[in-house]
Design a protein around this motif. Structure first.
Motif, PDB file in Angstrom:
ATOM      1  N   ARG A   1       5.978  16.710  -8.940  1.00 31.73           N
ATOM      2  CA  ARG A   1       5.988  15.915  -7.722  1.00 31.73           C
ATOM      3  C   ARG A   1       6.021  16.765  -6.460  1.00 31.73           C
ATOM      4  N   ASP A   2       6.503  18.007  -6.563  1.00 33.41           N
ATOM      5  CA  ASP A   2       6.587  18.839  -5.368  1.00 33.41           C
ATOM      6  C   ASP A   2       5.355  19.726  -5.177  1.00 33.41           C
ATOM      7  N   ALA A   3       4.285  19.484  -5.954  1.00 31.18           N
ATOM      8  CA  ALA A   3       3.008  20.152  -5.667  1.00 31.18           C
ATOM      9  C   ALA A   3       2.494  19.664  -4.315  1.00 31.18           C
ATOM     10  N   ILE A   4       1.639  20.466  -3.682  1.00 28.61           N
ATOM     11  CA  ILE A   4       1.244  20.203  -2.299  1.00 28.61           C
ATOM     12  C   ILE A   4      -0.260  19.934  -2.211  1.00 28.61           C
ATOM     13  N   HIS A   5      -0.606  18.869  -1.484  1.00 30.62           N
ATOM     14  CA  HIS A   5      -1.984  18.474  -1.240  1.00 30.62           C
ATOM     15  C   HIS A   5      -2.370  18.701   0.225  1.00 30.62           C
ATOM     16  N   TYR A   6      -3.604  18.448   0.484  1.00 38.17           N
ATOM     17  CA  TYR A   6      -4.181  18.478   1.831  1.00 38.17           C
ATOM     18  C   TYR A   6      -3.275  17.742   2.827  1.00 38.17           C
ATOM     19  N   GLY A   7      -3.084  18.354   3.987  1.00 37.89           N
ATOM     20  CA  GLY A   7      -2.242  17.744   5.009  1.00 37.89           C
ATOM     21  C   GLY A   7      -0.766  17.920   4.748  1.00 37.89           C
ATOM     22  N   ASN A   8      -0.406  18.869   3.860  1.00 35.03           N
ATOM     23  CA  ASN A   8       0.994  19.121   3.526  1.00 35.03           C
ATOM     24  C   ASN A   8       1.651  17.894   2.898  1.00 35.03           C
ATOM     25  N   VAL A   9       0.867  17.155   2.148  1.00 30.95           N
ATOM     26  CA  VAL A   9       1.359  15.960   1.456  1.00 30.95           C
ATOM     27  C   VAL A   9       1.863  16.365   0.085  1.00 30.95           C
ATOM     28  N   GLU A  10       3.050  15.904  -0.270  1.00 34.16           N
ATOM     29  CA  GLU A  10       3.583  16.182  -1.600  1.00 34.16           C
ATOM     30  C   GLU A  10       2.903  15.291  -2.633  1.00 34.16           C
ATOM     31  N   HIS A  11       2.790  15.816  -3.846  1.00 36.90           N
ATOM     32  CA  HIS A  11       2.141  15.036  -4.895  1.00 36.90           C
ATOM     33  C   HIS A  11       2.874  13.725  -5.149  1.00 36.90           C
ATOM     34  N   ARG A  12       4.184  13.707  -4.987  1.00 34.13           N
ATOM     35  CA  ARG A  12       4.949  12.476  -5.209  1.00 34.13           C
ATOM     36  C   ARG A  12       4.423  11.343  -4.316  1.00 34.13           C
TER      37      ARG A  12
ATOM     38  N   LYS B   1      -1.934  22.923  -4.593  1.00 32.95           N
ATOM     39  CA  LYS B   1      -1.012  24.064  -4.590  1.00 32.95           C
ATOM     40  C   LYS B   1       0.310  23.688  -5.252  1.00 32.95           C
ATOM     41  N   ASP B   2       0.969  24.686  -5.808  1.00 31.09           N
ATOM     42  CA  ASP B   2       2.315  24.430  -6.311  1.00 31.09           C
ATOM     43  C   ASP B   2       3.306  24.504  -5.152  1.00 31.09           C
ATOM     44  N   ALA B   3       4.587  24.315  -5.440  1.00 33.45           N
ATOM     45  CA  ALA B   3       5.593  24.264  -4.375  1.00 33.45           C
ATOM     46  C   ALA B   3       5.714  25.588  -3.631  1.00 33.45           C
ATOM     47  N   SER B   4       5.233  26.685  -4.242  1.00 36.66           N
ATOM     48  CA  SER B   4       5.288  27.993  -3.585  1.00 36.66           C
ATOM     49  C   SER B   4       4.031  28.304  -2.785  1.00 36.66           C
TER      50      SER B   4
ATOM     51  N   LEU C   1       0.851  -1.184   0.000  1.00 31.84           N
ATOM     52  CA  LEU C   1       0.000   0.000   0.000  1.00 31.84           C
ATOM     53  C   LEU C   1       0.889   1.236   0.000  1.00 31.84           C
ATOM     54  N   ASN C   2       1.167   1.752  -1.185  1.00 32.80           N
ATOM     55  CA  ASN C   2       2.037   2.902  -1.358  1.00 32.80           C
ATOM     56  C   ASN C   2       1.686   3.540  -2.690  1.00 32.80           C
ATOM     57  N   ALA C   3       1.419   4.855  -2.686  1.00 34.30           N
ATOM     58  CA  ALA C   3       0.943   5.544  -3.890  1.00 34.30           C
ATOM     59  C   ALA C   3       2.014   6.366  -4.577  1.00 34.30           C
ATOM     60  N   ALA C   4       3.263   6.283  -4.112  1.00 36.20           N
ATOM     61  CA  ALA C   4       4.357   6.981  -4.788  1.00 36.20           C
ATOM     62  C   ALA C   4       4.843   6.166  -5.981  1.00 36.20           C
ATOM     63  N   GLU C   5       5.702   6.792  -6.799  1.00 36.29           N
ATOM     64  CA  GLU C   5       6.231   6.050  -7.939  1.00 36.29           C
ATOM     65  C   GLU C   5       6.922   4.779  -7.458  1.00 36.29           C
ATOM     66  N   MET C   6       6.663   3.681  -8.169  1.00 41.52           N
ATOM     67  CA  MET C   6       7.220   2.386  -7.804  1.00 41.52           C
ATOM     68  C   MET C   6       7.818   1.750  -9.057  1.00 41.52           C
TER      69      MET C   6
ATOM     70  N   VAL D   1       1.295  10.850  -3.231  1.00 44.56           N
ATOM     71  CA  VAL D   1      -0.087  10.449  -3.473  1.00 44.56           C
ATOM     72  C   VAL D   1      -0.390  10.275  -4.954  1.00 44.56           C
ATOM     73  N   HIS D   2       0.605  10.459  -5.804  1.00 47.85           N
ATOM     74  CA  HIS D   2       0.368  10.545  -7.251  1.00 47.85           C
ATOM     75  C   HIS D   2      -0.475   9.394  -7.778  1.00 47.85           C
ATOM     76  N   ASN D   3      -0.098   8.162  -7.495  1.00 47.48           N
ATOM     77  CA  ASN D   3      -0.795   7.025  -8.101  1.00 47.48           C
ATOM     78  C   ASN D   3      -2.216   6.860  -7.593  1.00 47.48           C
ATOM     79  N   ALA D   4      -2.578   7.557  -6.529  1.00 47.99           N
ATOM     80  CA  ALA D   4      -3.932   7.452  -5.990  1.00 47.99           C
ATOM     81  C   ALA D   4      -4.798   8.661  -6.342  1.00 47.99           C
ATOM     82  N   TYR D   5      -4.256   9.647  -7.061  1.00 47.57           N
ATOM     83  CA  TYR D   5      -5.070  10.828  -7.388  1.00 47.57           C
ATOM     84  C   TYR D   5      -6.318  10.431  -8.170  1.00 47.57           C
ATOM     85  N   GLY D   6      -6.151   9.637  -9.213  1.00 47.82           N
ATOM     86  CA  GLY D   6      -7.299   9.199 -10.007  1.00 47.82           C
ATOM     87  C   GLY D   6      -8.263   8.360  -9.203  1.00 47.82           C
ATOM     88  N   TYR D   7      -7.747   7.590  -8.254  1.00 45.06           N
ATOM     89  CA  TYR D   7      -8.597   6.780  -7.367  1.00 45.06           C
ATOM     90  C   TYR D   7      -9.542   7.678  -6.574  1.00 45.06           C
TER      91      TYR D   7
END
Length: 930
Positions: free
Chosen positions: A537-548, A470-473, A312-317, A550-556
């Protein structure tokens, strides 16, 4: 004039450049530092981790995992002090839990440290609720049969053994001790702990291929990686296995099983990449990642031994399958950019046991509405309401049923989703209502990229509420997609998913009706000007999570929110239908997927089978490939062969690119129209069987479309057959994958016979048969010993077939016996969850057919009834001499005639048929042949 050889050379260079250009858009392993580093390490080349402070608490084993003193970038750690120095390598926390049903869960994470330290991301909302509380076994004790080893039971006949130094986890049979699965047997476990940036860390000026870099650069894009390297890698070994399968999505045409990517005898190969990407015209046989990712691998070997592993890991594998070092074992290397180890070991022992174990963790497939199993017609794009009406009328005129007509992005107002181009579609409600009057439905596309237009209400609300990624800024991320400048909802946030779901209400989605359903495309997410055509990959999601992370789960999450929106629209009573291109583990709970932008060529037709089989093995049984190919213009023969194969896909849709020629089924001449019509009619006749199989999948996790070995796990000839497949336990289908093929070899497994679907001719099992290829069908067979329910009256849509009578096709085995099932409910609501369904088992033995009720007595508050009857019973393999049938209760007689197996004109009379027994499917009854 150039010499012919020079002209050919220039053409080859041009073709090579085109292919290389596509590959250059995406990173390979050598351009991906975490993959390059992990892949460069031979087995047992890393200093070993060790286990300490083992304890048993609340039914789980907990321990410290100590880093080696000589580990790169690490210092010696005093396990007693548990230093909180941010520059020290901290020990890791290891946790093992035994779950009901033969499952072991392994979790490895960093220890909580000083205040203010960031925790590593753990993917939420994918596992079924309360997996630990619901499934965890309460372990009474730990065993220590040898110093430095902790053992405990997992399930009857299996135990986990944790070796302390060096660290290794083995799942093994007890009491024999034979290994089934092992973790870190090759000593390749590595865990890059979070640390502050230090002097000398690279700044990413290169192409992302240097060791120790902090930032990374690929082409014109720089990934700032503000949290630095944080990769995880380890090896997993599958003992007793000959092949491994799963980890979609990859285009596989030459093999059903995952081919080795490293080791003796293996040419240079990339690992299997799991990184959701919008890949334009993907290659038909490649380990590169495509639109979805499911990090679940299933292993199988001689002796019907199966096991499984899920991370269970949504980062690049990236995953390597190592060439066999010994018979009966497959070693694999798993590499991931970020996250934690949250892994599940499934011990089987049979393949269907493994699938049930995986489903108990991530969920079984949702039960679809019945119309969704019928034929869908789509292209990019039907131009306007007149075009829609003409296509709809064309199906009626040519006697081809269909259930769903789809609209792509051009139906919207300037590609603003939830809107209509009112010049082209001025009356969308009436358009949908006209289709609904024939029992048909419409699907419209809704993608995640939101047009940045202040007059667009979706964008305005998202901006005002801060709902964008959000973007990295820290600003709203802006990327380029179909509408132009776009932003993307931060769908990881539950509040934003709720907001998105509300947009599908009839009040919010103006012009929609209850017969409208949804298509989520481009949700990898696709960003045309982004690195690798996706979000940085350095875009920012809810909870200060980097896109890297959660990437594979975005579509989910996007699929989830859309499905929840349709569920809310129907007040929780209407089963949603949502098709998604991107997917992750658990996507099976929310709808269907497809294999994306394939091409109209024979290789892509062939590749569709192993692709769909591997999707089904990882839970995603409601899947299909675009019939005819999305890109390009198929020749009539290819199109016909694709319809003949697609009629057996779980999801059956024709689709085409905007720039292709129109390809409605009647545009290729009367002969080809008739062949396509027959393929579609076959699908409609088998809808009762398909619906019954989807019910089985929703309960057990066993897919509708199955590799042969899933039904014949002892037969080695089936282990890597990717050209034929089973539909449920009863049908075997072999595609035709070459132009103008004259003959085809079909392997029929098992000891029993197989009956041709076309004419009822019997063929022996455990043998290959060279068959002449017919233009009117592809080889397809019913397994002896099975009973298949059909409906043979063809209407405009499946909805209009609801009250039609059934045909039962009985294929007798050598004992003159057979059995099968029929599941029926209202086809659309959730009343079946409260007992409102009919579930029958038909058993034929001793010349007697019996209908037995499988629904539990008093199974729920709701009831479902049906007046449908069985109008024909066809018996294949019945010895000559039968004259009549007697039906009980009532002692009624019915004549047995020798009639056609199918309704095809000119079909030879080969099958004894009991006509008009008129027994109700809802009743208990017996039919005796005299």
């Amino acid at each position: 004039m150039l010499p012919r050889s020079l002209v050919l050379l220039q053409l080859l260079l041009l073709l090579s450049s085109a292919s290389a250009w596509k590959k250059d858009e995406f990173r390979n392993c050598d351009q991906t530092p975490f993959c390059k580093r992990a892949r460069s390490r031979p087995p047992h080349s890393l200093p070993s981790f060790s286990v300490a402070d083992v304890s048993l608490s609340d039914g789980s084993l907990s321990a410290l995992l100590l880093p080696p003193s000589s580990h790169p970038l690490h210092q010696v750690v005093d396990s007693a002090s548990h230093s909180d120095s941010p520059d020290s390598p901290r020990p890791l926390l290891l946790r093992l839990s035994a779950l009901h049903g033969g499952i072991l869960r392994l979790e490895i994470d960093e220890l909580e440290t000083a205040s203010g330290s960031r925790r590593r991301f753990r993917v939420p909302d994918v596992l079924l609720p309360d997996v630990d509380d619901r499934l965890r076994l309460r372990l009474p004790r730990l065993g220590s049969p040898a110093p430095g080893l902790s053992t405990f039971p997992i399930s009857p006949g299996f135990e986990a053994a944790l070796r302390h130094d060096p660290f290794e986890l083995v799942v093994r049979r007890s009491p024999s001790g034979d290994p089934v699965l092992s973790f870190n047997s090759l000593g390749l476990f590595d865990f890059e702990t979070l640390r502050p940036k230090r002097h000398g860390d690279g700044d990413g000026d290169g192409d992302g291929d240097g060791d120790g870099e902090w930032a990374e650069r690929f082409r014109s894009h720089t990934d700032s990686r503000p949290r630095g390297p944080q990769s995880v890698s380890f090896d997993v070994s599958f003992h007793g296995a000959d092949f491994v399968y799963g980890v979609p999505e990859h285009a596989l045409s030459s093999s059903l099983a995952l081919r080795p990517t490293r080791g003796p005898g293996v040419d240079s190969s990339e690992p299997y990449r799991l990184f959701n990407l919008d890949v334009f015209e993907y290659l038909a046989d490649s380990p590169f990642g495509l639109y979805g990712s499911v990090p679940f691998m299933l292993a199988h070997g001689a002796g019907a031994s199966s096991s499984g592993f899920f991370w269970l890991n949504a980062a690049e594998m990236q995953i390597d399958v190592l060439a066999p070092s010994s018979a009966g074992r497959v070693d694999t290397l798993w590499m991931c950019e970020a996250g934690v180890v949250d892994a599940f070991f499934f011990v089987g022992p049979g393949p269907k046991d493994v699938l049930a174990q995986y489903a108990s963790v991530t969920g079984a497939p949702a039960m679809p509405q019945q119309f969704a199993l019928a034929y869908h017609q789509c292209r990019w794009n039907y131009r306007d309401e007149e075009d829609v009406a003409a296509v709809d009328a064309g199906f009626d005129e040519h006697d081809i049923p269909y259930d769903v007509l789809w609209l792509d992005i051009e139906h919207t107002d300037g590609r603003r989703y939830f809107t209509w181009d009112r010049a082209l579609f001025p009356h969308p409600e009436q358009m949908q209502q006209r289709l609904a009057a024939k029992g048909r439905h419409m699907v419209t596309i809704v993608d995640p990229h939101i047009k940045r237009d202040d007059s667009y209400y979706i964008h305005k609300e998202a901006t005002e509420n801060g709902y964008y990624v959000k973007d990295a800024s820290g600003n709203d991320f802006e990327g380029w997609c179909w509408p132009g400048s776009s932003s993307y909802p931060d769908i990881l946030n539950p509040e934003i998913r709720e907001w998105w779901a509300d947009k599908f209400s009839l009040q919010s989605y103006k012009g929609s009706t209850p017969s409208l359903y949804i298509w989520n495309d481009m949700n990898e997410p696709s960003v045309f000007n982004g690195p690798e055509v996706t979000m940085p990959r350095d875009a920012i999601h809810y909870g200060n999570v980097e896109h890297r992370e959660v990437h594979n789960a975005y579509g989910y999450y996007f699929h989830m929110a859309t499905s929840d929106g349709l569920l809310k629209r129907g007040d929780g009573k209407d089963r949603p239908f949502v098709l998604s291109r991107a997917f992750f583990a658990g996507s099976q709970r929310y709808g269907a997927v497809w294999t994306g932008d394939n091409t109209a060529d024979w290789d892509h037709l062939r590749a569709s089978v192993p692709m769909l089989l591997n999707l089904g093995l990882t839970g995603l049984t409601f899947s299909g490939a675009d019939v005819g190919g999305f890109f390009g213009n198929p020749e009539p023969e290819l199109l016909v062969r694709w319809y003949q194969l697609g009629a057996f896909y779980p999801f059956f849709r024709g689709h085409a690119h905007l720039d292709t020629k129109r390809r409605e089924p009647w545009l290729f001449g009367e002969k080809n129209t008739a062949l396509i019509r027959e393929a579609v009619h076959l699908r409609y006749s088998l809808l009762p069987y398909f619906y019954t199989l989807f019910r089985e999948a929703s309960v057990s996790g066993v897919p509708v479309m199955r590799p042969l070995w899933l039904e014949f796990p002892d037969d080695k000839e089936t282990f890597n057959n990717g050209e034929a497949f089973m539909v449920g336990p009863s049908l075997l289908v072999q595609g035709i994958y070459q132009e103008r093929e004259k003959s085809v070899s079909v392997y029929l497994p098992g000891e029993q016979s197989w009956y041709s679907l076309r004419d009822g001719v019997a063929y022996g099992g455990s043998a290959s048969h060279k068959l002449d290829v017919r233009e009117d069908s592809i080889p397809s067979f019913q397994r002896a010993g099975t009973i298949i329910p059909r409906k043979d009256r063809f209407r405009r849509s499946s909805t209009q077939m609801v009250n039609d009578p059934y045909t039962l096709v009985i294929a007798l085995n050598s004992s003159l016996a057979a059995e099968g099932e029929l599941y029926v409910d209202d086809g659309k609501s959730y009343d079946f969850e409260q007992g409102a369904f009919i579930h029958r088992r038909f058993v034929f033995a001793d010349k007697k057919l019996t209908s037995v009720n499988l629904a539990p007595a008093n199974s729920g508050a709701k009831k479902f009834s049906s007046d449908c009857v069985v109008e024909r019973i066809i018996v294949l393999g019945l010895p000559a001499g039968a004259k009549k049938a007697v039906i009980e209760p009532g002692n009624r007689e019915a004549e047995i005639e020798i009639g056609p197996l199918n309704l095809r004109a000119g079909s030879s009379p080969v099958a004894p048929t009991i006509r008009k027994p008129n027994v109700r499917i809802a009743d208990d009854w017996t039919l005796r042949i005299l």
